[in-house]
Design a protein around this motif. Structure first.
Motif, mmCIF file in Angstrom:
data_model
loop_
_atom_site.group_PDB
_atom_site.id
_atom_site.type_symbol
_atom_site.label_atom_id
_atom_site.label_comp_id
_atom_site.label_asym_id
_atom_site.label_seq_id
_atom_site.Cartn_x
_atom_site.Cartn_y
_atom_site.Cartn_z
ATOM 1 N N THR A 26 0.834 -1.197 0.000
ATOM 2 C CA THR A 26 0.000 0.000 0.000
ATOM 3 C C THR A 26 0.873 1.253 0.000
ATOM 4 O O THR A 26 0.580 2.225 -0.702
ATOM 5 N N ALA A 27 1.957 1.234 0.760
ATOM 6 C CA ALA A 27 2.887 2.370 0.772
ATOM 7 C C ALA A 27 3.492 2.586 -0.615
ATOM 8 O O ALA A 27 3.613 3.722 -1.083
ATOM 9 N N LEU A 28 3.860 1.492 -1.277
ATOM 10 C CA LEU A 28 4.422 1.602 -2.629
ATOM 11 C C LEU A 28 3.394 2.150 -3.611
ATOM 12 O O LEU A 28 3.737 2.924 -4.517
ATOM 13 N N SER A 29 2.149 1.773 -3.431
ATOM 14 C CA SER A 29 1.091 2.291 -4.287
ATOM 15 C C SER A 29 0.956 3.805 -4.138
ATOM 16 O O SER A 29 0.861 4.535 -5.127
ATOM 17 N N TRP A 30 0.977 4.291 -2.892
ATOM 18 C CA TRP A 30 0.921 5.742 -2.666
ATOM 19 C C TRP A 30 2.156 6.433 -3.223
ATOM 20 O O TRP A 30 2.065 7.498 -3.820
ATOM 21 N N ALA A 31 3.318 5.825 -3.048
ATOM 22 C CA ALA A 31 4.562 6.422 -3.574
ATOM 23 C C ALA A 31 4.506 6.549 -5.086
ATOM 24 O O ALA A 31 4.948 7.554 -5.658
ATOM 25 N N SER A 32 3.950 5.561 -5.762
ATOM 26 C CA SER A 32 3.893 5.602 -7.226
ATOM 27 C C SER A 32 2.923 6.658 -7.728
ATOM 28 O O SER A 32 3.038 7.112 -8.867
ATOM 29 N N ARG A 33 1.995 7.094 -6.879
ATOM 30 C CA ARG A 33 1.038 8.132 -7.254
ATOM 31 C C ARG A 33 1.582 9.538 -7.032
ATOM 32 O O ARG A 33 0.991 10.517 -7.482
ATOM 33 N N CYS A 34 2.700 9.663 -6.323
ATOM 34 C CA CYS A 34 3.272 10.975 -6.020
ATOM 35 C C CYS A 34 3.776 11.633 -7.295
ATOM 36 O O CYS A 34 4.433 10.988 -8.119
ATOM 37 N N PRO A 35 3.502 12.924 -7.482
ATOM 38 C CA PRO A 35 4.019 13.618 -8.665
ATOM 39 C C PRO A 35 5.536 13.508 -8.800
ATOM 40 O O PRO A 35 6.060 13.461 -9.908
ATOM 41 N N GLY A 36 6.247 13.426 -7.691
ATOM 42 C CA GLY A 36 7.707 13.318 -7.727
ATOM 43 C C GLY A 36 8.205 12.048 -8.383
ATOM 44 O O GLY A 36 9.328 11.995 -8.883
ATOM 45 N N ALA A 37 7.378 11.005 -8.392
ATOM 46 C CA ALA A 37 7.784 9.739 -9.002
ATOM 47 C C ALA A 37 7.965 9.873 -10.514
ATOM 48 O O ALA A 37 8.736 9.127 -11.109
ATOM 49 N N SER A 38 7.290 10.848 -11.116
ATOM 50 C CA SER A 38 7.369 10.990 -12.575
ATOM 51 C C SER A 38 8.613 11.731 -13.034
ATOM 52 O O SER A 38 8.970 11.664 -14.208
ATOM 53 N N HIS A 39 9.283 12.451 -12.145
ATOM 54 C CA HIS A 39 10.479 13.198 -12.551
ATOM 55 C C HIS A 39 11.640 13.050 -11.562
ATOM 56 O O HIS A 39 12.646 13.721 -11.695
ATOM 57 N N GLY A 40 11.482 12.172 -10.597
ATOM 58 C CA GLY A 40 12.535 11.957 -9.611
ATOM 59 C C GLY A 40 12.472 10.533 -9.101
ATOM 60 O O GLY A 40 12.056 9.629 -9.826
ATOM 61 N N THR A 41 12.838 10.363 -7.867
ATOM 62 C CA THR A 41 12.860 9.037 -7.242
ATOM 63 C C THR A 41 12.129 9.104 -5.913
ATOM 64 O O THR A 41 12.336 10.029 -5.135
ATOM 65 N N MET A 42 11.317 8.105 -5.658
ATOM 66 C CA MET A 42 10.625 7.992 -4.375
ATOM 67 C C MET A 42 11.312 6.902 -3.561
ATOM 68 O O MET A 42 11.498 5.788 -4.046
ATOM 69 N N GLU A 43 11.693 7.233 -2.345
ATOM 70 C CA GLU A 43 12.239 6.247 -1.422
ATOM 71 C C GLU A 43 11.172 5.976 -0.369
ATOM 72 O O GLU A 43 10.634 6.908 0.224
ATOM 73 N N VAL A 44 10.848 4.724 -0.173
ATOM 74 C CA VAL A 44 9.833 4.334 0.802
ATOM 75 C C VAL A 44 10.530 3.631 1.953
ATOM 76 O O VAL A 44 11.213 2.626 1.744
ATOM 77 N N ARG A 45 10.377 4.194 3.156
ATOM 78 C CA ARG A 45 11.060 3.633 4.312
ATOM 79 C C ARG A 45 10.104 3.433 5.463
ATOM 80 O O ARG A 45 9.398 4.357 5.849
ATOM 81 N N PRO A 46 10.091 2.223 6.038
ATOM 82 C CA PRO A 46 9.266 2.032 7.241
ATOM 83 C C PRO A 46 9.857 2.847 8.389
ATOM 84 O O PRO A 46 11.073 2.968 8.528
ATOM 85 N N ILE A 47 8.971 3.410 9.179
ATOM 86 C CA ILE A 47 9.407 4.182 10.348
ATOM 87 C C ILE A 47 9.613 3.210 11.509
ATOM 88 O O ILE A 47 8.774 2.362 11.777
ATOM 89 N N TRP A 48 10.726 3.334 12.137
ATOM 90 C CA TRP A 48 11.112 2.484 13.256
ATOM 91 C C TRP A 48 10.999 3.311 14.525
ATOM 92 O O TRP A 48 11.858 4.143 14.821
ATOM 93 N N GLY A 49 9.920 3.122 15.268
ATOM 94 C CA GLY A 49 9.669 3.902 16.471
ATOM 95 C C GLY A 49 10.789 3.769 17.490
ATOM 96 O O GLY A 49 11.407 2.704 17.594
#
Length: 118
Positions: free
Chosen positions: A91-114
């Motif tokens: 689901t996180a990857l799905s949201w990342a792929s929808r980000c406008p930045g994904a079309s002209h840059g790179t999206m890094e998806v990282r789980p948050i470690w409390g």
């Protein structure tokens, strides 16, 4: 689970846009953030000032070294972030792929470690 979506872009790309293209880009990010808000997954996010406005701090031999500007000279720089709370990585990857930045840059998806988590 919370994830941070890090938007890495070449700052020259946005600077090279016409004023109309810049307005369209900002509107696209606004629509993206609104969609995440409406879906109930957005926990936060912001743009970042350019890397040349950053200050880097590191400790070497017990002394602080403070450097103006980015530590590494790279084409793509961290330009912003979103924090989302979603059930899983897919689901996180799905949201990342929808980000406008994904079309002209790179999206890094990282789980948050409390801080209190093992």
């Amino acid at each position: 689970m919370e994830y941070m979506l890090l938007v890495h872009t070449d700052p020259k790309t946005f600077a090279g846009f016409t004023p109309e293209q810049q307005a369209e880009g900002l509107a696209a990010y606004g629509a993206y953030a609104d969609a995440m808000q409406k879906a109930g997954v957005m926990r936060g996010g912001n743009r970042l000032r350019p890397a040349d406005m950053s200050t880097t701090v590191r400790i070497r031999d017990g002394k602080a070294q403070v450097l103006n500007g980015p530590y590494a000279d790279t084409r793509e720089q961290l330009g912003g972030y979103f924090i989302i709370d979603v059930p899983n990585l897919d689901t996180a990857l799905s949201w990342a792929s929808r980000c406008p930045g994904a079309s002209h840059g790179t999206m890094e998806v990282r789980p948050i470690w409390g801080m209190g988590e093992a």
